[in-house]
Design an enzyme around this catalytic site. Structure first.
Site, PDB file in Angstrom:
ATOM      1  N   ASP A  11      64.794  42.958  41.896  1.00 43.53           N
ATOM      2  CA  ASP A  11      65.961  43.571  41.254  1.00 43.53           C
ATOM      3  C   ASP A  11      66.532  42.521  40.301  1.00 43.53           C
ATOM      4  O   ASP A  11      66.987  41.459  40.733  1.00 43.53           O
ATOM      5  CB  ASP A  11      66.966  43.932  42.350  1.00 43.53           C
ATOM      6  CG  ASP A  11      68.278  44.462  41.804  1.00 43.53           C
ATOM      7  OD1 ASP A  11      68.476  44.478  40.576  1.00 43.53           O
ATOM      8  OD2 ASP A  11      69.116  44.856  42.633  1.00 43.53           O
ATOM      9  N   ILE A  12      66.524  42.822  39.021  1.00 42.23           N
ATOM     10  CA  ILE A  12      66.904  41.829  38.005  1.00 42.23           C
ATOM     11  C   ILE A  12      68.357  41.367  38.170  1.00 42.23           C
ATOM     12  O   ILE A  12      68.695  40.243  37.794  1.00 42.23           O
ATOM     13  CB  ILE A  12      66.636  42.381  36.585  1.00 42.23           C
ATOM     14  CG1 ILE A  12      66.525  41.242  35.569  1.00 42.23           C
ATOM     15  CG2 ILE A  12      67.687  43.404  36.166  1.00 42.23           C
ATOM     16  CD1 ILE A  12      65.962  41.666  34.230  1.00 42.23           C
ATOM     17  N   ASN A  25      71.375  51.272  25.855  1.00 35.06           N
ATOM     18  CA  ASN A  25      71.269  52.274  24.781  1.00 35.06           C
ATOM     19  C   ASN A  25      72.141  51.801  23.625  1.00 35.06           C
ATOM     20  O   ASN A  25      72.888  50.833  23.761  1.00 35.06           O
ATOM     21  CB  ASN A  25      71.650  53.672  25.280  1.00 35.06           C
ATOM     22  CG  ASN A  25      73.069  53.715  25.791  1.00 35.06           C
ATOM     23  OD1 ASN A  25      74.022  53.474  25.055  1.00 35.06           O
ATOM     24  ND2 ASN A  25      73.214  53.996  27.086  1.00 35.06           N
ATOM     25  N   GLY A  33      69.750  53.711  35.296  1.00 37.55           N
ATOM     26  CA  GLY A  33      68.654  52.747  35.418  1.00 37.55           C
ATOM     27  C   GLY A  33      69.127  51.308  35.533  1.00 37.55           C
ATOM     28  O   GLY A  33      70.132  51.010  36.198  1.00 37.55           O
ATOM     29  N   ASP A  35      70.422  49.442  33.313  1.00 39.91           N
ATOM     30  CA  ASP A  35      71.716  49.283  32.622  1.00 39.91           C
ATOM     31  C   ASP A  35      72.866  49.525  33.605  1.00 39.91           C
ATOM     32  O   ASP A  35      73.800  48.701  33.724  1.00 39.91           O
ATOM     33  CB  ASP A  35      71.751  50.299  31.464  1.00 39.91           C
ATOM     34  CG  ASP A  35      72.871  50.065  30.474  1.00 39.91           C
ATOM     35  OD1 ASP A  35      73.593  49.062  30.597  1.00 39.91           O
ATOM     36  OD2 ASP A  35      73.023  50.908  29.560  1.00 39.91           O
ATOM     37  N   SER A 117      62.242  50.223  28.125  1.00 39.10           N
ATOM     38  CA  SER A 117      61.819  51.569  27.657  1.00 39.10           C
ATOM     39  C   SER A 117      60.905  52.328  28.608  1.00 39.10           C
ATOM     40  O   SER A 117      60.542  53.466  28.308  1.00 39.10           O
ATOM     41  CB  SER A 117      61.133  51.511  26.276  1.00 39.10           C
ATOM     42  OG  SER A 117      62.051  51.346  25.230  1.00 39.10           O
ATOM     43  N   THR A 118      60.514  51.729  29.739  1.00 42.19           N
ATOM     44  CA  THR A 118      59.515  52.404  30.588  1.00 42.19           C
ATOM     45  C   THR A 118      60.116  53.353  31.628  1.00 42.19           C
ATOM     46  O   THR A 118      59.386  53.947  32.417  1.00 42.19           O
ATOM     47  CB  THR A 118      58.619  51.383  31.322  1.00 42.19           C
ATOM     48  OG1 THR A 118      59.416  50.647  32.260  1.00 42.19           O
ATOM     49  CG2 THR A 118      57.941  50.440  30.361  1.00 42.19           C
ATOM     50  N   TYR A 121      63.385  56.160  28.869  1.00 41.78           N
ATOM     51  CA  TYR A 121      62.913  56.235  27.478  1.00 41.78           C
ATOM     52  C   TYR A 121      61.423  56.567  27.347  1.00 41.78           C
ATOM     53  O   TYR A 121      60.911  56.723  26.239  1.00 41.78           O
ATOM     54  CB  TYR A 121      63.282  54.957  26.717  1.00 41.78           C
ATOM     55  CG  TYR A 121      64.723  54.920  26.252  1.00 41.78           C
ATOM     56  CD1 TYR A 121      65.607  55.970  26.530  1.00 41.78           C
ATOM     57  CD2 TYR A 121      65.220  53.839  25.522  1.00 41.78           C
ATOM     58  CE1 TYR A 121      66.931  55.937  26.098  1.00 41.78           C
ATOM     59  CE2 TYR A 121      66.543  53.801  25.077  1.00 41.78           C
ATOM     60  CZ  TYR A 121      67.401  54.853  25.366  1.00 41.78           C
ATOM     61  OH  TYR A 121      68.705  54.817  24.915  1.00 41.78           O
TER      62      TYR A 121
HETATM   63  N1  AR6 Z   1      65.876  45.599  38.176  1.00 45.52           N
HETATM   64  C1  AR6 Z   1      64.740  45.571  37.453  1.00 45.52           C
HETATM   65  N2  AR6 Z   1      64.200  46.658  36.873  1.00 45.52           N
HETATM   66  C2  AR6 Z   1      64.844  47.836  37.052  1.00 45.52           C
HETATM   67  C3  AR6 Z   1      66.044  47.950  37.797  1.00 45.52           C
HETATM   68  C4  AR6 Z   1      66.560  46.762  38.377  1.00 45.52           C
HETATM   69  N3  AR6 Z   1      67.697  46.758  39.091  1.00 45.52           N
HETATM   70  N4  AR6 Z   1      66.427  49.265  37.786  1.00 45.52           N
HETATM   71  C5  AR6 Z   1      65.494  49.930  37.079  1.00 45.52           C
HETATM   72  N5  AR6 Z   1      64.536  49.082  36.642  1.00 45.52           N
HETATM   73  P1  AR6 Z   1      65.435  52.282  32.446  1.00 45.52           P
HETATM   74  P2  AR6 Z   1      64.854  52.494  29.542  1.00 45.52           P
HETATM   75  C6  AR6 Z   1      63.343  49.353  35.816  1.00 45.52           C
HETATM   76  O1  AR6 Z   1      65.393  53.753  32.592  1.00 45.52           O
HETATM   77  O2  AR6 Z   1      63.610  53.264  29.816  1.00 45.52           O
HETATM   78  C7  AR6 Z   1      69.772  53.787  30.633  1.00 45.52           C
HETATM   79  O3  AR6 Z   1      70.521  54.911  30.985  1.00 45.52           O
HETATM   80  C8  AR6 Z   1      62.783  50.754  35.815  1.00 45.52           C
HETATM   81  O4  AR6 Z   1      61.957  50.948  36.954  1.00 45.52           O
HETATM   82  O5  AR6 Z   1      66.502  51.520  33.133  1.00 45.52           O
HETATM   83  O6  AR6 Z   1      64.794  51.363  28.559  1.00 45.52           O
HETATM   84  C9  AR6 Z   1      70.271  53.116  29.352  1.00 45.52           C
HETATM   85  O7  AR6 Z   1      71.673  53.220  29.218  1.00 45.52           O
HETATM   86  C10 AR6 Z   1      61.979  50.751  34.522  1.00 45.52           C
HETATM   87  O8  AR6 Z   1      60.679  50.169  34.746  1.00 45.52           O
HETATM   88  O9  AR6 Z   1      65.534  51.852  30.872  1.00 45.52           O
HETATM   89  C11 AR6 Z   1      69.552  53.888  28.292  1.00 45.52           C
HETATM   90  O10 AR6 Z   1      70.218  55.086  27.963  1.00 45.52           O
HETATM   91  C12 AR6 Z   1      62.757  49.800  33.624  1.00 45.52           C
HETATM   92  O11 AR6 Z   1      63.705  49.148  34.465  1.00 45.52           O
HETATM   93  C13 AR6 Z   1      68.216  54.192  28.905  1.00 45.52           C
HETATM   94  O12 AR6 Z   1      68.440  54.217  30.318  1.00 45.52           O
HETATM   95  C14 AR6 Z   1      63.488  50.472  32.484  1.00 45.52           C
HETATM   96  O13 AR6 Z   1      64.004  51.730  32.901  1.00 45.52           O
HETATM   97  C15 AR6 Z   1      67.187  53.132  28.601  1.00 45.52           C
HETATM   98  O14 AR6 Z   1      65.939  53.550  29.085  1.00 45.52           O
END
Ligand code: AR6
Length: 169
Positions: A11-12, A25, A33, A35, A117-118, A121
């Site tokens: 967990d980052i 975003n 996510g 964020d 983005s994974t 997005y």
């Molecule tokens: N630590 C590490 N990685 C994580 C964590 C964590 N605590 N939580 C999720 N991930 P996403 P995006 C991973 O959807 O695709 C938001 O609403 C997750 O498994 O967080 O860039 C923003 O506000 C995935 O592999 O980001 C934007 O609107 C990765 O983080 C939008 O989502 C990215 O997933 C951005 O979408």
């Protein structure tokens, strides 16, 4: 691959690198996510500072303090929403490069990235892993100030895909 790159599962929000990167975003005003997790762990000061930044364009990055996080800084970058016919890879590569440039210009020695983005997005994980590792590796090839770049994988699949991609970089 540069020996300063580490691939870990976790967990980052819990890392104690100088900076962690947020997959934000363009509003920079929070979301789900990673964020959402970063804003929850950092506390309300982060959102307050983000409000003063006037957003961020796709492929660019902005820096704030880390507030209640162990990391002293958060670097917010906006990944591309994956679409056919768009330069997805150029935009995603730019997220990593702009974030690393900001880190270096702020004296940061260690930084952790999520898989930008994974999630929401929709960027295919295999493609994104290759773009991410290539960008970081290319940057480190020209930099001798960063000491550690951690690629944080949130689940087993992410860890497997990144580890496999690393063998080809
Ligand atoms: N630590 C590490 N990685 C994580 C964590 C964590 N605590 N939580 C999720 N991930 P996403 P995006 C991973 O959807 O695709 C938001 O609403 C997750 O498994 O967080 O860039 C923003 O506000 C995935 O592999 O980001 C934007 O609107 C990765 O983080 C939008 O989502 C990215 O997933 C951005 O979408």
């Amino acid at each position: 691959m540069d020996k300063r790159i580490e691939i870990v599962k976790g967990d980052i929000t819990q890392l104690n690198t100088d900076a962690i990167v947020n997959a934000a975003n363009s509003s920079l005003l929070g979301g789900g996510g990673v964020d959402g997790a970063i804003h929850r762990a950092a506390g309300p000061g982060l959102l307050e500072e983000c409000r003063s930044l006037n957003g961020c364009r796709t492929g660019e990055a902005k820096i704030t303090k880390g507030y209640s996080l162990k990391a002293r800084h958060v670097i917010h970058t906006v990944g591309p929403i994956y679409r056919n016919g768009q330069d997805n890879a150029i935009l995603l590569r730019s997220c990593y490069l702009r974030s690393l440039e900001l880190a270096v210009s702020n004296g940061i020695k260690s930084i952790a990235f999520p898989s930008i983005s994974t999630g929401v997005y929709g960027y295919p994980l295999e493609e994104a892993a290759m773009v991410a590792l290539t960008a970081v590796n290319d940057f480190l090839g020209k930099d001798d100030t960063l000491e550690k770049v951690v690629m944080v994988c949130f689940d087993d699949r992410n860890l497997k895909v990144l580890s496999t991609a690393a063998a080809g970089v």
